[in-house]
Design an enzyme around this catalytic site. Structure first.
Site, PDB file in Angstrom:
ATOM      1  CE  LYS A   1      -4.065  -2.114   2.063  1.00  0.00           C
ATOM      2  NZ  LYS A   1      -5.187  -1.984   2.985  1.00  0.00           N
TER       3      LYS A   1
ATOM      4  N   GLY B   1     -14.138  -7.264  10.983  1.00  0.00           N
ATOM      5  CA  GLY B   1     -13.972  -6.272   9.914  1.00  0.00           C
ATOM      6  C   GLY B   1     -14.476  -6.723   8.547  1.00  0.00           C
TER       7      GLY B   1
ATOM      8  CG  MET C   1     -10.015  -2.197  11.453  1.00  0.00           C
ATOM      9  SD  MET C   1      -8.861  -0.808  11.448  1.00  0.00           S
ATOM     10  CE  MET C   1      -7.972  -1.028   9.938  1.00  0.00           C
TER      11      MET C   1
ATOM     12  N   GLY D   1       0.582   0.333  12.319  1.00  0.00           N
ATOM     13  CA  GLY D   1       1.125  -0.093  11.028  1.00  0.00           C
ATOM     14  C   GLY D   1       0.325   0.532   9.892  1.00  0.00           C
TER      15      GLY D   1
ATOM     16  CG  ASN E   1       1.952  -0.065  17.696  1.00  0.00           C
ATOM     17  OD1 ASN E   1       1.169  -0.960  17.403  1.00  0.00           O
ATOM     18  ND2 ASN E   1       3.157   0.020  17.166  1.00  0.00           N
TER      19      ASN E   1
HETATM   20  P1  ATR Z   1      -0.337  -3.540   8.835  1.00  0.00           P
HETATM   21  O1  ATR Z   1       0.022  -2.859   7.562  1.00  0.00           O
HETATM   22  O2  ATR Z   1      -1.305  -4.672   8.698  1.00  0.00           O
HETATM   23  O3  ATR Z   1      -0.767  -2.600   9.886  1.00  0.00           O
HETATM   24  P2  ATR Z   1       2.311  -3.816   9.976  1.00  0.00           P
HETATM   25  O4  ATR Z   1       2.839  -2.553   9.411  1.00  0.00           O
HETATM   26  O5  ATR Z   1       3.206  -5.010  10.016  1.00  0.00           O
HETATM   27  O6  ATR Z   1       1.014  -4.314   9.236  1.00  0.00           O
HETATM   28  O7  ATR Z   1       1.789  -3.491  11.439  1.00  0.00           O
HETATM   29  C1  ATR Z   1       1.235  -4.480  12.214  1.00  0.00           C
HETATM   30  C2  ATR Z   1       0.637  -3.842  13.458  1.00  0.00           C
HETATM   31  O8  ATR Z   1       0.181  -4.898  14.300  1.00  0.00           O
HETATM   32  C3  ATR Z   1       1.626  -3.054  14.285  1.00  0.00           C
HETATM   33  O9  ATR Z   1       0.921  -2.069  15.007  1.00  0.00           O
HETATM   34  C4  ATR Z   1       2.171  -4.142  15.208  1.00  0.00           C
HETATM   35  O10 ATR Z   1       2.769  -3.656  16.383  1.00  0.00           O
HETATM   36  P3  ATR Z   1       4.354  -3.254  16.365  1.00  0.00           P
HETATM   37  O11 ATR Z   1       4.423  -1.940  15.675  1.00  0.00           O
HETATM   38  O12 ATR Z   1       4.708  -3.209  17.801  1.00  0.00           O
HETATM   39  O13 ATR Z   1       5.038  -4.373  15.620  1.00  0.00           O
HETATM   40  C5  ATR Z   1       0.898  -4.850  15.546  1.00  0.00           C
HETATM   41  N1  ATR Z   1       1.055  -6.235  16.027  1.00  0.00           N
HETATM   42  C6  ATR Z   1       1.341  -7.337  15.315  1.00  0.00           C
HETATM   43  N2  ATR Z   1       1.343  -8.421  16.099  1.00  0.00           N
HETATM   44  C7  ATR Z   1       1.032  -8.002  17.354  1.00  0.00           C
HETATM   45  C8  ATR Z   1       0.859  -8.641  18.609  1.00  0.00           C
HETATM   46  N3  ATR Z   1       1.013  -9.964  18.747  1.00  0.00           N
HETATM   47  N4  ATR Z   1       0.521  -7.885  19.673  1.00  0.00           N
HETATM   48  C9  ATR Z   1       0.357  -6.547  19.545  1.00  0.00           C
HETATM   49  N5  ATR Z   1       0.515  -5.880  18.381  1.00  0.00           N
HETATM   50  C10 ATR Z   1       0.838  -6.589  17.297  1.00  0.00           C
END
Ligand code: ATR
Length: 283
Positions: free
Chosen positions: A75, A251, A227, A139, A161
């Site tokens: 994206k 979502g 979502m 993210g 976050n």
């Molecule tokens: P997306 O584009 O789907 O948002 P991303 O950029 O990889 O994907 O971001 C994933 C989001 O999910 C981030 O906010 C991530 O937290 P971090 O920034 O700390 O990595 C969050 N996330 C993923 N797995 C998680 C988990 N097990 N617990 C809490 N937050 C999680």
């Protein structure tokens, strides 16, 4: 790059591109919209290797493809590839819908934000305006919906976050006029804050995990929105129900609503999203 595209001839072609993309419901949704509105088109799902995105878009355009939906992880690249972006896409900094003008200009929009807000407010009856809203995640998913959530004028939008620095960077994108609506807090500082609406924009549900939110962060009778979607209630939805949510939903409706907005951009006709949400829920 060997061309991944196999576009049927003599028909307007659209596709969703991502990595992975095999389980995407977008082809089914857009084919349902096309049937419903009497439009003749093809809609494919195409996996693109990371690193091949720009070349794949160029090839799709060369072959006469009409428009693309862009999902993870492309994206941001889609945003950077556009020569023209809608205001909401420029604000979000991420693009999920592409099309091409006659002279070849690549145009981009972001329909995720309006998709989320329509599902929340129209389909689910979950208002954002004047409410205390918690956005969990920082993210691409959170970034894409942030401008649309702020446009609804919540009483306050708190962003949290696991990695706080990312939430702070996300907040820096917010225009000065809206800075007063937002705050950034680490998860452990949220205890007792009693939010009216908690939106999970993390990828945690995909792994069956739960963001480590304090127990008493939701107001009694508040609402939770994940979502993500899955056939069974996600761990976040279950957490919401355990925490006393009046409603705790997934979502799927957002997915259909963002698709409906893309369909409208491409075809100039608005499909009946509620009918397609119902059809997907029943299957
Ligand atoms: P997306 O584009 O789907 O948002 P991303 O950029 O990889 O994907 O971001 C994933 C989001 O999910 C981030 O906010 C991530 O937290 P971090 O920034 O700390 O990595 C969050 N996330 C993923 N797995 C998680 C988990 N097990 N617990 C809490 N937050 C999680």
């Amino acid at each position: 790059m060997t061309t991944p595209w196999q576009l049927p001839a003599g028909i307007d072609c659209y596709a969703v591109v991502g990595y992975p993309v095999a389980h995407s419901k977008s082809p089914r949704i857009h084919q349902a919209f096309a049937r419903q509105t009497g439009q003749t088109l093809a809609y494919l799902a195409q996996e693109i290797e990371p690193g091949d995105f720009a070349a794949a878009v160029a090839e799709f355009q060369r072959l006469g493809g009409k428009g693309l939906n862009v999902t993870l992880p492309f994206k941001l690249e889609a945003h950077d590839l556009c020569a023209w972006r809608s205001r909401r896409a420029a604000m979000a900094g991420v693009v999920n819908t592409l099309w091409f003008e006659k002279e070849g200009t690549i145009c981009g929009d972001n329909t995720d934000g309006i998709g989320l807000v329509r599902d929340l407010t129209v389909n689910q009856g979950m208002a954002v305006v004047r409410r205390r809203v918690l956005l969990v995640g920082a993210g691409g998913a959170a970034q894409g919906v942030l401008p649309a959530l702020l446009a609804e004028r919540p009483a306050r939008l708190t962003i949290t976050n696991r990695t706080l620095a990312r939430a702070q960077r996300l907040a820096e994108r917010v225009p000065v006029a809206e800075k007063g609506l937002i705050e950034v807090l680490p998860m452990e500082a949220l205890a007792g804050r009693a939010f009216d609406l908690i939106i999970n924009a993390t990828a945690a549900s995909l792994a069956g995990e739960l963001p480590p939110l304090p127990d008493d962060v939701l107001r009694a009778g508040g609402e939770c929105y994940d979502m993500m979607y899955a056939d069974e209630p996600t761990v976040f939805m279950q957490w919401g129900t355990r925490s006393g949510a009046r409603r705790s939903v997934d979502g799927l409706g957002m997915l259909v609503e963002q698709a409906a907005e893309s369909f409208f951009l491409w075809r100039g006709i608005r499909p009946d999203s509620a009918a397609v949400i119902k059809e997907l829920r029943q299957s």
